[in-house]
Design an enzyme around this catalytic site. Structure first.
Site, mmCIF file in Angstrom:
data_model
loop_
_atom_site.group_PDB
_atom_site.id
_atom_site.type_symbol
_atom_site.label_atom_id
_atom_site.label_comp_id
_atom_site.label_asym_id
_atom_site.label_seq_id
_atom_site.Cartn_x
_atom_site.Cartn_y
_atom_site.Cartn_z
ATOM 1 N N GLY A 1 0.819 -1.206 0.000
ATOM 2 C CA GLY A 1 0.000 0.000 0.000
ATOM 3 C C GLY A 1 0.852 1.255 0.000
ATOM 4 C CE1 TYR A 2 4.636 5.778 3.312
ATOM 5 C CE2 TYR A 2 6.601 4.656 2.498
ATOM 6 C CZ TYR A 2 5.999 5.770 3.042
ATOM 7 O OH TYR A 2 6.753 6.886 3.318
ATOM 8 C CB SER A 3 5.597 0.213 -2.272
ATOM 9 O OG SER A 3 6.443 -0.193 -1.213
ATOM 10 C CE LYS B 1 4.409 8.644 1.041
ATOM 11 N NZ LYS B 1 4.151 10.083 1.239
#
Length: 253
Positions: free
Chosen positions: A159-161, A164
């Site tokens: 999710g973060y990768s 971003k």
């Protein structure tokens, strides 16, 4: 140019400003003459910060803003314009990490949706409304905080990768879209910076990310503030749509 005066009379909107990178950037910009509009969801921390900085003579207002909600973002920009009459700088530092050490097959879809709303939708909305106010003036600086995870991908943090990486795409697209307007849109891709944001990151995940840094240490919020304040200054006039490295040598492209 006297760096301590390079933001004199300018107005900077900074999200995620209650702590971490956002707070450090705000503090550095204030020291260089900026008037501040600080946004976050952490109301108590914002109010404490506002009182402390106003007592020091810093011109600062604070607002509780959920950057994933379009109406809140639009209203907050209008209030900033009502108070200051201008918006010169946007630094979008608000973001969340979400699940770590979690394979995609076990990754809750609702968690992915939440991370998207804050990290990517929030970057889109804050940029959208900042540009509406900047464009008529023919000048402005937007800095979106991305991540090395968006460049290289961190396993077990899909999710973060992914979000971003989306921020990086937003920077590149907007940079070209506004290249002839006097407004620059850039990004900053930190590796692990020691902030409250990663205080709850699983130790194994944090160790993995830190082990990838050639300098063999975490970055500091002061280092982030230093480069951010150059990117958002009049000195950085010939770069737009670029993602600046802040990774201790992990990414140099």
């Amino acid at each position: 140019m006297d760096s301590k005066k390079r933001y004199a009379d300018q107005v900077a909107v900074i999200t995620g400003a209650a702590d971490g990178i956002g707070k450090a950037i705000a503090q550095r910009m204030a020291a260089e003459g900026a008037n501040l509009a600080l946004w976050d969801l952490k109301e108590a921390q914002l109010k404490t910060l506002e009182a402390e900085w106003q007592a020091k003579g810093i011109t600062v207002t604070t607002s509780v803003v959920n950057i994933s909600e379009e109406e809140e973002v639009e209203k907050a920009f209008q209030e900033t314009m009502d108070i200051y009459g201008r918006v010169d700088i946007l630094v979008n530092s608000a973001g969340i990490v979400g699940p770590t050490q979690t394979k995609i097959t076990n990754y809750p879809t609702e968690a992915f949706d939440e991370i998207y709303r804050v990290n990517l939708r929030g970057a889109f909305l804050t940029s959208k409304y900042a540009l509406k106010w900047m464009e008529p003036s023919g000048t402005g600086r937007i800095l979106l905080i991305a991540s090395i995870a968006g460049k290289e991908g961190n396993p077990n943090m899909v999710g973060y990768s992914a979000t971003k990486a989306g921020v990086i795409g937003l920077v590149k697209g907007l940079g070209k879209e506004y290249a002839t307007t006097g407004i620059t849109i850039n990004g900053l891709a930190p590796a692990v910076i020691r902030t409250p944001m990663n205080a709850d990151t699983a130790p194994a995940q944090l160790e993995y990310m830190a082990s990838k840094i050639p300098m063999q240490r975490l970055g500091t919020v002061e280092e982030a503030a230093s480069i951010a304040c150059w990117i958002c200054s009049a000195e950085a006039s010939f770069t737009t749509g670029f993602i600046y490295d802040l990774s201790g040598g992990r990414a140099t492209y």
